[in-house]
Design a protein around this motif. Structure first.
Motif, PDB file in Angstrom:
ATOM      1  N   THR A  33     -17.130  -8.470  -5.663  1.00  0.00           N
ATOM      2  CA  THR A  33     -16.217  -8.734  -6.591  1.00  0.00           C
ATOM      3  C   THR A  33     -15.123  -7.357  -6.429  1.00  0.00           C
ATOM      4  N   VAL A  34     -15.623  -6.179  -6.619  1.00  0.00           N
ATOM      5  CA  VAL A  34     -14.871  -4.989  -6.441  1.00  0.00           C
ATOM      6  C   VAL A  34     -14.257  -5.058  -5.135  1.00  0.00           C
ATOM      7  N   VAL A  35     -14.820  -5.110  -4.066  1.00  0.00           N
ATOM      8  CA  VAL A  35     -14.018  -5.171  -2.650  1.00  0.00           C
ATOM      9  C   VAL A  35     -12.655  -6.122  -2.733  1.00  0.00           C
ATOM     10  N   ILE A  36     -13.075  -7.313  -3.233  1.00  0.00           N
ATOM     11  CA  ILE A  36     -11.906  -8.287  -3.273  1.00  0.00           C
ATOM     12  C   ILE A  36     -10.954  -7.961  -4.024  1.00  0.00           C
ATOM     13  N   VAL A  37     -11.262  -7.257  -5.280  1.00  0.00           N
ATOM     14  CA  VAL A  37     -10.168  -6.736  -6.232  1.00  0.00           C
ATOM     15  C   VAL A  37      -9.144  -5.697  -5.675  1.00  0.00           C
ATOM     16  N   LEU A  38     -10.028  -4.843  -4.678  1.00  0.00           N
ATOM     17  CA  LEU A  38      -9.355  -3.682  -4.061  1.00  0.00           C
ATOM     18  C   LEU A  38      -8.566  -4.426  -2.944  1.00  0.00           C
ATOM     19  N   ALA A  39      -9.110  -5.265  -2.168  1.00  0.00           N
ATOM     20  CA  ALA A  39      -8.159  -5.823  -1.347  1.00  0.00           C
ATOM     21  C   ALA A  39      -6.934  -6.568  -1.795  1.00  0.00           C
ATOM     22  N   LEU A  40      -7.260  -7.207  -2.858  1.00  0.00           N
ATOM     23  CA  LEU A  40      -5.817  -7.823  -3.614  1.00  0.00           C
ATOM     24  C   LEU A  40      -4.877  -6.745  -3.936  1.00  0.00           C
ATOM     25  N   GLY A  41      -5.408  -5.363  -4.294  1.00  0.00           N
ATOM     26  CA  GLY A  41      -4.375  -4.488  -4.937  1.00  0.00           C
ATOM     27  C   GLY A  41      -3.708  -3.887  -3.762  1.00  0.00           C
ATOM     28  N   VAL A  42      -4.447  -4.036  -2.367  1.00  0.00           N
ATOM     29  CA  VAL A  42      -3.658  -3.447  -1.374  1.00  0.00           C
ATOM     30  C   VAL A  42      -2.684  -4.254  -0.959  1.00  0.00           C
ATOM     31  N   LEU A  43      -2.845  -5.643  -1.033  1.00  0.00           N
ATOM     32  CA  LEU A  43      -2.037  -6.611  -0.521  1.00  0.00           C
ATOM     33  C   LEU A  43      -0.571  -6.781  -1.570  1.00  0.00           C
ATOM     34  N   ILE A  44      -1.083  -6.512  -2.701  1.00  0.00           N
ATOM     35  CA  ILE A  44      -0.159  -6.482  -3.740  1.00  0.00           C
ATOM     36  C   ILE A  44       0.973  -5.349  -4.034  1.00  0.00           C
ATOM     37  N   ALA A  45       0.412  -4.179  -3.488  1.00  0.00           N
ATOM     38  CA  ALA A  45       1.090  -3.015  -3.807  1.00  0.00           C
ATOM     39  C   ALA A  45       2.475  -2.702  -2.945  1.00  0.00           C
ATOM     40  N   PRO A  46       2.669  -3.066  -1.841  1.00  0.00           N
ATOM     41  CA  PRO A  46       3.713  -2.925  -1.191  1.00  0.00           C
ATOM     42  C   PRO A  46       4.998  -3.899  -1.595  1.00  0.00           C
ATOM     43  N   THR A  47       4.677  -5.074  -2.356  1.00  0.00           N
ATOM     44  CA  THR A  47       5.635  -6.155  -2.772  1.00  0.00           C
ATOM     45  C   THR A  47       6.301  -5.797  -3.844  1.00  0.00           C
ATOM     46  N   PRO A  48       7.435  -6.365  -4.027  1.00  0.00           N
ATOM     47  CA  PRO A  48       8.277  -6.038  -5.228  1.00  0.00           C
ATOM     48  C   PRO A  48       7.565  -6.361  -6.816  1.00  0.00           C
ATOM     49  N   VAL A  49       6.714  -7.309  -6.657  1.00  0.00           N
ATOM     50  CA  VAL A  49       5.782  -7.470  -7.874  1.00  0.00           C
ATOM     51  C   VAL A  49       5.089  -6.110  -8.146  1.00  0.00           C
ATOM     52  N   GLY A  50       4.428  -5.705  -6.819  1.00  0.00           N
ATOM     53  CA  GLY A  50       3.526  -4.464  -6.932  1.00  0.00           C
ATOM     54  C   GLY A  50       4.311  -3.337  -7.551  1.00  0.00           C
ATOM     55  N   HIS A  51       5.442  -3.002  -7.140  1.00  0.00           N
ATOM     56  CA  HIS A  51       6.063  -1.894  -7.738  1.00  0.00           C
ATOM     57  C   HIS A  51       6.696  -2.134  -9.009  1.00  0.00           C
ATOM     58  N   GLU A  52       6.675  -3.446  -9.629  1.00  0.00           N
ATOM     59  CA  GLU A  52       7.056  -3.664 -11.146  1.00  0.00           C
ATOM     60  C   GLU A  52       6.052  -3.562 -11.778  1.00  0.00           C
ATOM     61  N   ILE A  53       4.569  -3.772 -11.244  1.00  0.00           N
ATOM     62  CA  ILE A  53       3.317  -3.503 -11.903  1.00  0.00           C
ATOM     63  C   ILE A  53       3.198  -1.911 -12.000  1.00  0.00           C
ATOM     64  N   MET A  54       3.477  -1.191 -11.076  1.00  0.00           N
ATOM     65  CA  MET A  54       3.411   0.256 -11.207  1.00  0.00           C
ATOM     66  C   MET A  54       4.026   0.944 -11.939  1.00  0.00           C
ATOM     67  N   ASP A  55       5.427   0.419 -12.076  1.00  0.00           N
ATOM     68  CA  ASP A  55       6.617   1.065 -12.877  1.00  0.00           C
ATOM     69  C   ASP A  55       5.904   0.825 -14.330  1.00  0.00           C
ATOM     70  N   PHE A  56       5.562  -0.299 -14.638  1.00  0.00           N
ATOM     71  CA  PHE A  56       5.277  -0.831 -15.974  1.00  0.00           C
ATOM     72  C   PHE A  56       4.015  -0.005 -16.293  1.00  0.00           C
ATOM     73  N   LEU A  57       2.889  -0.019 -15.513  1.00  0.00           N
ATOM     74  CA  LEU A  57       1.738   0.969 -15.817  1.00  0.00           C
ATOM     75  C   LEU A  57       2.031   2.650 -15.998  1.00  0.00           C
ATOM     76  N   GLY A  58       3.128   3.019 -15.329  1.00  0.00           N
ATOM     77  CA  GLY A  58       3.457   4.423 -15.309  1.00  0.00           C
ATOM     78  C   GLY A  58       4.279   4.503 -16.740  1.00  0.00           C
TER      79      GLY A  58
END
Length: 69
Positions: A33-58
């Motif tokens: 499960t951890v490996v799947i979640v990490l892979a999901l994070g890597v796929l989402i990170a470069p997308t606009p949604v990933g940038h919005e999530i990163m900005d919100f968490l920051g």
């Protein structure tokens, strides 16, 4: 032709895996499960949604840091 976004597919898998009871999971199952979640994070990170999530968490982290001072 049907196309499936890999990030969406991984998100669905994560949701189904996390809905299961904790007692029913083995250590290998938890690691998978951890490996799947990490892979999901890597796929989402470069997308606009990933940038919005990163900005919100920051902003959230900065607000928590300022509130604790």
């Amino acid at each position: 032709m049907l196309t499936i976004n890999v990030a969406v597919l991984l998100a669905v898998i994560v949701i189904f895996r996390l809905r299961r009871r904790t007692e029913a999971r083995s250590r290998l199952d938890e690691k998978f499960t951890v490996v799947i979640v990490l892979a999901l994070g890597v796929l989402i990170a470069p997308t606009p949604v990933g940038h919005e999530i990163m900005d919100f968490l920051g902003e959230l982290a900065s607000g928590v840091t300022q509130a604790s001072r």
